[in-house]
Enzyme design. Structure first.
Site: not given
Lengths: 403, 142
Positions: A118, A195, A198, A221, A361
């Protein structure tokens, strides 16, 4: 069968009215009543600033904020709650590391990311490159949308100071083989940042078992409000980091000549933190932990299989990412020949299907795949067969209208 | 006028847009990206006496962007910079909620007025205008 009562789960989400088929959970998940109640309860009974006041409300707010930190520490299995830094989100967390950890880097030091990232895990490192002269290297992506880990030995070397990659792709849904990344990074003594924007919504994490040094994720999220996220950092790594932003809350002593900084996590929480959001994020973490994990996993796996099979059955549609169920999340990107993803999404919107289209993104990934963008369906536990039925009915309408 | 975003007139123009080609000997070229969606359009122009003589273009975009590029490529021929600016403003205004319908020679862009209900798609229609303005400016500076 799903193994749990999806209809009952849906009733926990006030926004999920009949006719709405929300399939953009990778961007923002919806918020259950338990989290909304926690947010309102805090704001209506404990609202005050934290860590300073001695009156009752301030003590209560401070206690609630600390309890939220403890809850999140448990969610990621941190050794110590002080390893949990509240941020504005994943982007804020990664920028914090780029400044705090990056402050010690020297020209020629190397940071390894991947093409799958991202923008939030690309641009902060480009900014660091531009101000500090570090070298940015990117692992390529495989044809099925995974990080090409076979390239790790070529890109990781003695000057590598950090490996920063996604735990799971927001575009392809591919889950990264973290153990391989960590082993390669450890071979040169480099820390690893994941990261987890998700991955974090899909259940409790174990940062110790993952063997990483930083883990970043967002509240919005994982069924919590906007404006809050977490940077988990290994205690000794955080202790060695410079502050990112300056202000109140992050100091031990200020004179006009110099400032002595607070210990982590407060060193990295300048200004009034997102207190109520953090309390609600903790409620979201409790809510996720309260789900029947195996049944939810089976439910999402079955719906994902329906998506993958249905897309494969339509000749002009190509899945962008893993076409099987192994090593992937319930996030499925696809391209329709001769139809732009925004046109796909617009036509589905008319049927109440909320789908995301565009570059997500992740423009370097789109460039690598030679795509302008994709359409993406991303699932949460409250999605059901009716959502998938509506999705395919809409997709078939797209195919009819764009022959 | 149809209220359908994907009416036949737009889809026909979109097909023209998708089949468009670049100019082999342009006076200037401009490429612009839509940060929202990653769409990209490249516009070539040749000028004659300060007016647009030819337009070529290649658009990687949605049906609205493709259709707008195709319509712009015919509407803008023979116009000078001020006329292009007036048309851009008129089409921009026509896409706003309760905006005025565009006047001649821009009335063809009236097919895009269903975009009024979809604010996030306005930039799709306007991307070719942005590219044309940049190309025109570059060509005028040569």
């Amino acid at each position: 069968m799903s193994g749990f009562d999806v209809a009952a789960l849906r009733r926990e989400f006030p926004i999920l009215v009949p006719g709405l088929h929300y399939l953009d959970n990778a961007a923002t998940a919806q918020t259950p009543r338990a989290v909304l109640d926690a947010l309102i309860a805090h704001e209506t009974t404990h609202r005050a600033n934290v860590l300073r006041g001695v009156y009752r409300l301030a003590e209560e707010a401070t206690a609630a904020y600390h309890a939220a930190r403890v809850e999140l520490a448990g969610y990621v299995n941190a050794r110590d709650p002080n390893e949990v830094v509240f941020t504005s989100g994943t982007t804020g967390a990664i920028n914090l590391v780029a400044h705090g950890f990056g402050a010690a880097l020297k020209p020629g030091d190397e940071i390894v990311i991947s093409v799958l990232e991202h923008h939030s895990n690309i641009v902060p490192w480009q900014l660091l490159r531009d101000r500090a002269g570090v070298v940015l290297k990117a692992l390529p992506v495989t044809l099925d949308g995974r990080i090409e880990l076979a390239e790790l030995p070529r890109l990781i070397g003695p000057r590598t100071r950090l490996v920063a990659v996604t735990h799971a792709s927001n575009v392809t849904g591919a889950v990264t083989d973290v153990a391989t990344v960590v082993a390669a990074a450890r071979s040169v003594g480099a820390p690893v940042l994941l990261d987890g924007a998700q991955m974090a919504p899909h259940g409790p994490l174990d940062v110790q078992a993952l063997g990483v040094d930083f883990y970043a994720f967002s509240g919005h999220k994982m069924f919590a409000p906007n404006g809050v996220g977490v940077l988990w950092g290994r205690a000794e790594v955080l202790a060695a980091m410079a502050p990112f932003q300056g202000g109140g809350e992050m100091i031990r002593r200020v004179t006009l000549a110099r400032t002595e900084y607070a210990d982590p996590p407060h060193r990295f929480e300048a200004g009034t933190p997102p207190i109520a959001q953090a309390v609600a994020l903790a409620a979201a973490a409790r809510w996720v932990r309260g789900l029947p994990a195996e049944a939810v996993h089976a439910h999402l796996r079955r719906l994902t299989e329906r998506l993958l099979d249905g897309l494969a059955a339509r000749g002009r549609v190509r899945v962008i990412g893993p076409t099987g169920l192994q090593g992937r999340l319930a996030t499925v990107s696809f391209a329709v020949a001769r139809v732009h993803p925004h046109d796909v999404c617009q036509i589905l919107d008319a049927r109440g299907v909320a789908l995301r289209g565009g570059h997500h993104c992740a423009q370097p990934l789109m460039d690598a795949l030679d795509l302008a963008g994709t359409a993406r369906a991303s699932l949460a536990p409250y999605n059901d067969d009716g959502d998938i039925d509506a999705f395919f009915a809409g997709l078939d309408d797209v195919l009819r209208r764009f022959p | 006028m149809s209220d359908d975003l994907y009416q036949a007139a737009i889809l026909d123009l979109a097909r023209q847009g998708a089949a468009a080609t670049r100019l082999p000997h342009a006076d200037a070229t401009a490429t612009v990206d839509n940060p929202l969606c990653g769409d990209r359009t490249t516009v070539d122009v040749t000028l004659a006496g300060g007016r647009i003589a030819n337009i070529g273009y290649k658009t990687r975009g949605c049906a609205l962007c493709q259709a707008a590029a195709a319509l712009l490529a015919t509407t803008a021929i023979g116009l000078d910079a001020p006329a292009i600016a007036v048309g851009t403003a008129a089409v921009t205004a026509s896409l706003q909620d309760k905006g005025p319908d565009p006047m001649s020679p821009w009335e063809g862009f009236g097919i895009f007025t269903p975009v009024r209900r979809h604010p996030s798609r306005r930039s799709c229609v306007l991307l070719p205008f942005e590219a044309l303005a940049k190309a025109f400016t570059a060509a005028s500076a040569v």
